[in-house]
Design an enzyme around this catalytic site. Sequence first.
Site, PDB file in Angstrom:
ATOM      1  N   HIS A 177       0.832  -1.206   0.000  1.00  0.00           N
ATOM      2  CA  HIS A 177       0.000   0.000   0.000  1.00  0.00           C
ATOM      3  C   HIS A 177       0.866   1.255   0.000  1.00  0.00           C
ATOM      4  O   HIS A 177       0.699   2.144  -0.850  1.00  0.00           O
ATOM      5  CB  HIS A 177      -0.909  -0.032   1.232  1.00  0.00           C
ATOM      6  CG  HIS A 177      -1.735   1.195   1.450  1.00  0.00           C
ATOM      7  ND1 HIS A 177      -3.106   1.177   1.457  1.00  0.00           N
ATOM      8  CD2 HIS A 177      -1.388   2.490   1.697  1.00  0.00           C
ATOM      9  CE1 HIS A 177      -3.569   2.387   1.675  1.00  0.00           C
ATOM     10  NE2 HIS A 177      -2.538   3.202   1.835  1.00  0.00           N
ATOM     11  N   GLU A 178       1.768   1.332   0.963  1.00  0.00           N
ATOM     12  CA  GLU A 178       2.568   2.550   1.109  1.00  0.00           C
ATOM     13  C   GLU A 178       3.532   2.735  -0.056  1.00  0.00           C
ATOM     14  O   GLU A 178       3.748   3.862  -0.511  1.00  0.00           O
ATOM     15  CB  GLU A 178       3.325   2.518   2.438  1.00  0.00           C
ATOM     16  CG  GLU A 178       2.434   2.612   3.666  1.00  0.00           C
ATOM     17  CD  GLU A 178       1.557   3.859   3.660  1.00  0.00           C
ATOM     18  OE1 GLU A 178       2.015   4.916   3.177  1.00  0.00           O
ATOM     19  OE2 GLU A 178       0.420   3.784   4.127  1.00  0.00           O
ATOM     20  N   HIS A 215       2.222   4.568  -3.027  1.00  0.00           N
ATOM     21  CA  HIS A 215       2.040   6.021  -2.912  1.00  0.00           C
ATOM     22  C   HIS A 215       3.196   6.821  -3.506  1.00  0.00           C
ATOM     23  O   HIS A 215       3.010   7.975  -3.890  1.00  0.00           O
ATOM     24  CB  HIS A 215       1.893   6.420  -1.441  1.00  0.00           C
ATOM     25  CG  HIS A 215       0.530   6.208  -0.869  1.00  0.00           C
ATOM     26  ND1 HIS A 215      -0.616   6.591  -1.506  1.00  0.00           N
ATOM     27  CD2 HIS A 215       0.136   5.664   0.327  1.00  0.00           C
ATOM     28  CE1 HIS A 215      -1.665   6.293  -0.747  1.00  0.00           C
ATOM     29  NE2 HIS A 215      -1.241   5.728   0.359  1.00  0.00           N
ATOM     30  N   ASP A 221      -5.580   8.059  -1.731  1.00  0.00           N
ATOM     31  CA  ASP A 221      -6.461   7.328  -0.814  1.00  0.00           C
ATOM     32  C   ASP A 221      -7.878   7.838  -1.028  1.00  0.00           C
ATOM     33  O   ASP A 221      -8.349   8.722  -0.331  1.00  0.00           O
ATOM     34  CB  ASP A 221      -6.025   7.527   0.643  1.00  0.00           C
ATOM     35  CG  ASP A 221      -4.729   6.805   0.962  1.00  0.00           C
ATOM     36  OD1 ASP A 221      -4.611   5.621   0.579  1.00  0.00           O
ATOM     37  OD2 ASP A 221      -3.845   7.417   1.576  1.00  0.00           O
TER      38      ASP A 221
END
Length: 580
Positions: A305-306, A309, A318
């Site tokens: 997920h991170e 980014h 998000d």
Amino acid sequence: MKKNASSSNLAVSLEFDKRTYKAAESQKLFFAMTNESDKPISVLKWHTPLEGFKSDMFHVEYDGKKAVYLGRVYKRGVPAEDDYVTIQPGQTLKYRIEFTEGYDIAESAHYSVRYKTHLLHAGVEDPKLLTKRYMAPKAPGALSVRSNTAIFKLEENRRPKTVNGIETAWMKILKGAVPLKKTTSFNGCSLSQQSTITNALAQAVKYAAEARSALTNTPGWARYTARRYQEWFGAYDGSRYSTVNGHFDRIWDAVANQNMAFDCTPTDNAYAYVYPTKPYVVYLCKLFWTAPLTGTDSQGGTIVHETSHFNVVASTDDHVYGQSGARTLAKNNPNDAIDNADSHEYFAENTPALTMDAVPGSIFKTAANWHKLPVGFTGGFDASLNGAGPFAGKCYFFKGDKYIRYDWTKDSVDEGYPKKIADNWHNLPDTFRGSFDDAVNGQGPFSGKCYFFKGDSYIRYDWGADKVDPGYPKKIAANWHNLPPGFRDKFDAIINGGGPFAGKCYFFKGDSYVRYDWQTDTTDAGYPKKIAENWHCLPSGYTGAFDTALEGDKQFSGKGYFFKGDYYIRYNWQGDYAEV
């Protein structure tokens, strides 16, 4: 008149302290949130200035471009009650924001700034109840939020803080740290935490590798109905699919090959955060340490997920958090789903497990979808054919010694049918007045003609003259070239290819088929082949022995229709699959 609870709303007002700025001046934004309803409204501080500048909460645009966000981006968990603030009816909360701390405002231009209202989580319920539905899809019309657009002008260029999405100061750090092999570094992490991170990073590599493999190795025709992709990214679109595939290529490269760094000092009520402009440092928060290694919202998934980014990786946002919200986003807004970090994490974690296998196409009832079919013409057709020349826009279904005419534009049978074939199709020889095996239109050098097949013979019909050409019937084997043994008579169905298969004609018999090339007037090499192995997503019972086949026209162009008994399937030529 007072508003009731169902029409409760919040108004966000944005105003800069000046309309124009010199390069040396910083922009100060005044943010005001007003409860315009007659009920108290509880507002989650996240994604608002109420918690500080901890998210990309504004649309900042200039000259058709987006300003680069400089702050943090979090993977959030479920909020606590004290993460909410209650605003009384008529009350206004005001905050001042040092705007240039959050966005790279460098080019001389007019800038427009809007608040991302969809990020706001608020309601008239008690915060305890709001926390329980935070991860659920937002109920439409539950709460209206409006925001104005604030505008300012930067009169002079200033030194940019970023280049290609990376902070200029950070680029120097990256260039100065090039070890001989990949390393993982830690800040403020105990030995136990370092061990946990090492295992989580290894799991992130596995997740990313499997995800990119699943996307890359799924055949094009299977991508249209692959459940796993649709679950998290929505309806298939070639461009969107390619974007997601590229994201996972870069996510895998980051976690597998780049020098990842982890900081264990944050105490935020979240899983983790990163600065998208500062690859590849991940700040781990409280919820990370209690998350499972694998599964939903896992430690391995958090790193995926991170990593997504980072601007040099996928630059995800998000839009929503949680599986329920991500599923709804995929269904309602796939363009945002492919930009949503949690959607990438859940695709990688794949819990519950879904496959990239194609879903079998649907079987449709003919009478329910082909309109005004007369009694006796709801299935079991002998042949079908599209009209051409003066009869374009029509199609014909033949059964026994009768036929009906269907209008594609009206999507219904024309009045006055069925009619006798022999009375309306001219110069038919005695043996070709009904009970055809099938029919097809010529293409390329044979355009303007159509062909009726029966047993081992065929006739050629001229659309312009509206009659059979002289000299027919003729033997199929003598005039349709290179047909293999077993494919010289008694065809089940015939259809012209569309989309990437245009210019080809397909003859079906039993569970096999051959492909004929109109331009070269010969059967392509390597045939016959099995239908089930080459025509994709065919449902059970529809892998052969068709009654007839027909190309769609007008609003139904790009489809092929295969009829069997009282039912049919619809084939998508561009995607090369039977549609659901």
